[in-house]
Design a protein around this motif. Structure first.
Motif, PDB file in Angstrom:
ATOM      1  N   VAL A  56       1.469  -2.426 -12.370  1.00 52.35           N
ATOM      2  CA  VAL A  56       2.319  -3.625 -12.255  1.00 52.35           C
ATOM      3  C   VAL A  56       3.038  -3.620 -10.899  1.00 52.35           C
ATOM      4  O   VAL A  56       3.137  -4.660 -10.236  1.00 52.35           O
ATOM      5  N   HIS A  57       3.511  -2.446 -10.483  1.00 49.31           N
ATOM      6  CA  HIS A  57       4.200  -2.359  -9.184  1.00 49.31           C
ATOM      7  C   HIS A  57       3.266  -2.735  -8.032  1.00 49.31           C
ATOM      8  O   HIS A  57       3.648  -3.498  -7.138  1.00 49.31           O
ATOM      9  N   LEU A  58       2.040  -2.200  -8.056  1.00 45.72           N
ATOM     10  CA  LEU A  58       1.084  -2.504  -6.968  1.00 45.72           C
ATOM     11  C   LEU A  58       0.786  -3.997  -6.910  1.00 45.72           C
ATOM     12  O   LEU A  58       0.647  -4.572  -5.824  1.00 45.72           O
ATOM     13  N   LYS A  59       0.709  -4.631  -8.081  1.00 43.97           N
ATOM     14  CA  LYS A  59       0.404  -6.072  -8.139  1.00 43.97           C
ATOM     15  C   LYS A  59       1.613  -6.894  -7.677  1.00 43.97           C
ATOM     16  O   LYS A  59       1.474  -7.830  -6.888  1.00 43.97           O
ATOM     17  N   ALA A  60       2.815  -6.519  -8.182  1.00 44.19           N
ATOM     18  CA  ALA A  60       4.029  -7.304  -7.871  1.00 44.19           C
ATOM     19  C   ALA A  60       4.445  -7.145  -6.410  1.00 44.19           C
ATOM     20  O   ALA A  60       4.937  -8.090  -5.800  1.00 44.19           O
ATOM     21  N   ALA A  61       4.231  -5.956  -5.866  1.00 37.44           N
ATOM     22  CA  ALA A  61       4.682  -5.695  -4.497  1.00 37.44           C
ATOM     23  C   ALA A  61       3.526  -5.804  -3.505  1.00 37.44           C
ATOM     24  O   ALA A  61       3.564  -5.203  -2.431  1.00 37.44           O
ATOM     25  N   TYR A  62       2.512  -6.596  -3.854  1.00 44.08           N
ATOM     26  CA  TYR A  62       1.346  -6.731  -2.967  1.00 44.08           C
ATOM     27  C   TYR A  62       1.743  -7.353  -1.626  1.00 44.08           C
ATOM     28  O   TYR A  62       2.551  -8.264  -1.566  1.00 44.08           O
ATOM     29  N   HIS A  63       1.209  -6.832  -0.554  1.00 46.51           N
ATOM     30  CA  HIS A  63       1.355  -7.466   0.758  1.00 46.51           C
ATOM     31  C   HIS A  63       0.062  -7.252   1.545  1.00 46.51           C
ATOM     32  O   HIS A  63      -0.716  -6.330   1.241  1.00 46.51           O
ATOM     33  N   PRO A  64      -0.191  -8.111   2.526  1.00 50.45           N
ATOM     34  CA  PRO A  64      -1.518  -8.095   3.169  1.00 50.45           C
ATOM     35  C   PRO A  64      -1.824  -6.845   3.998  1.00 50.45           C
ATOM     36  O   PRO A  64      -2.952  -6.685   4.446  1.00 50.45           O
ATOM     37  N   TYR A  65      -0.837  -5.968   4.200  1.00 54.22           N
ATOM     38  CA  TYR A  65      -1.087  -4.770   5.023  1.00 54.22           C
ATOM     39  C   TYR A  65      -1.471  -3.559   4.180  1.00 54.22           C
ATOM     40  O   TYR A  65      -1.475  -2.433   4.656  1.00 54.22           O
ATOM     41  N   HIS A  66      -1.713  -3.813   2.896  1.00 49.97           N
ATOM     42  CA  HIS A  66      -2.033  -2.695   2.009  1.00 49.97           C
ATOM     43  C   HIS A  66      -3.145  -3.109   1.073  1.00 49.97           C
ATOM     44  O   HIS A  66      -3.115  -4.204   0.516  1.00 49.97           O
ATOM     45  N   ASN A  67      -4.135  -2.228   0.895  1.00 47.28           N
ATOM     46  CA  ASN A  67      -5.219  -2.509  -0.036  1.00 47.28           C
ATOM     47  C   ASN A  67      -4.976  -1.725  -1.324  1.00 47.28           C
ATOM     48  O   ASN A  67      -5.209  -0.511  -1.369  1.00 47.28           O
ATOM     49  N   PRO A  68      -4.499  -2.394  -2.367  1.00 47.15           N
ATOM     50  CA  PRO A  68      -4.129  -1.649  -3.581  1.00 47.15           C
ATOM     51  C   PRO A  68      -5.297  -1.374  -4.527  1.00 47.15           C
ATOM     52  O   PRO A  68      -5.121  -0.651  -5.505  1.00 47.15           O
TER      53      PRO A  68
END
Lengths: 103, 177
Positions: A21-33
């Protein structure tokens, strides 16, 4: 032993859910989750499967619901220790001598 | 379902709030967290017994968590981080933190069985975090990297120096006040 394992695997499932949930909610374009979501999903499913082996009379969904709920209760029992850890860290920060007083 | 959605919103709200002002969605983090908390604390009927107990336990923990979190926030914002201190925030914060500690001291009495289950939970967290760190390490090892960064050229050195000088003069001005 059954309760111990239920809480242990339940905490693994809960922690993996929190990470996903954290990876999805805090997604930003500089990180590939995606690789981390896949790994956490694998750990979560393994935790549900292991928990279902302990509680053979329950369905997968019931196993997940009960083990995660029990793990939340156990984490809340430990939460005063988390309070203590944060207090110690803040006490060290509070008495730091590097400061400019703005009052 | 509402209870689980509430949990997901609670975690999402916290994650978004932590993203900071550079991301617009950080503004909705706190409201989302509160909605999630309310949905988790006041669930509808039809929960399993374990879910109801977890919800009750969360509600029962709030009496010390609210002053503790408020106190932690005030202490962290008033402590001498980045060389600036606010004694008022620090003092009010520590009063709240100590009050929360008093409430815990008076009410917290875990039995042996609860303590053992607490250890199980701690082991579960340690195992998950370790596996997650291994996954991060593995993922980063797949990245080719950017190579060696070139040193700053003259224009960049001037630009960075101007920014630093500006910040230092602002800091000195606020210290003089």
């Amino acid at each position: 032993m059954s309760d111990f394992l239920t809480v242990f695997f339940g905490t693994i499932v809960l922690s993996s859910m929190i990470i996903i949930v954290h990876l999805k909610a805090a997604y930003h374009p500089y990180h590939n989750p995606i690789p981390l979501i896949i790994s956490s999903l694998t750990v979560m499913l393994a935790g549900i499967f292991a928990s279902s082996l302990v509680n053979t009379n329950l369905t997968f969904l019931e196993t997940m619901r009960i083990s995660v709920s029990e793990s939340i209760i156990s984490i809340l029992i430990l939460s005063p220790l988390i309070y203590l850890s944060i207090s110690i860290i803040l006490a060290r920060v509070s008495i730091s001598t590097r400061q400019i007083d703005i009052q | 379902m509402q209870w689980w959605l509430g949990l997901a919103l609670l975690i999402s709200g916290y994650s978004m709030a932590r993203m900071g002002p550079a991301f617009k969605r950080s503004k909705i983090g706190a409201p989302l967290f509160l909605i999630g908390l309310l949905m988790t604390l006041f669930p509808p009927d039809g929960l399993l017994s374990a879910e109801s107990r977890a919800s009750d336990e969360m509600l029962a923990s709030l009496y010390w968590m609210i002053p503790a979190v408020a106190g932690f926030y005030l202490v962290a914002s008033g402590a001498p981080i980045y060389y600036v201190t606010s004694k008022l925030r620090l003092m009010v914060g520590w009063v709240l933190v100590l009050f929360a500690g008093y409430l815990i001291f008076v009410n917290w009495s875990p039995g042996v069985e609860s303590a053992i289950l607490g250890i199980a939970a701690m082991l579960g967290v340690i195992v998950t975090v370790s596996l997650h760190l291994i996954a991060i390490r593995f993922t980063e090892s797949l990245s080719p990297g950017d190579g060696i960064t070139k040193p700053l050229d003259d224009e960049e050195v001037k630009h960075v120096s101007a920014i630093l000088a500006s910040h230092l003069s602002q800091m000195e001005a606020s210290a003089d006040e």
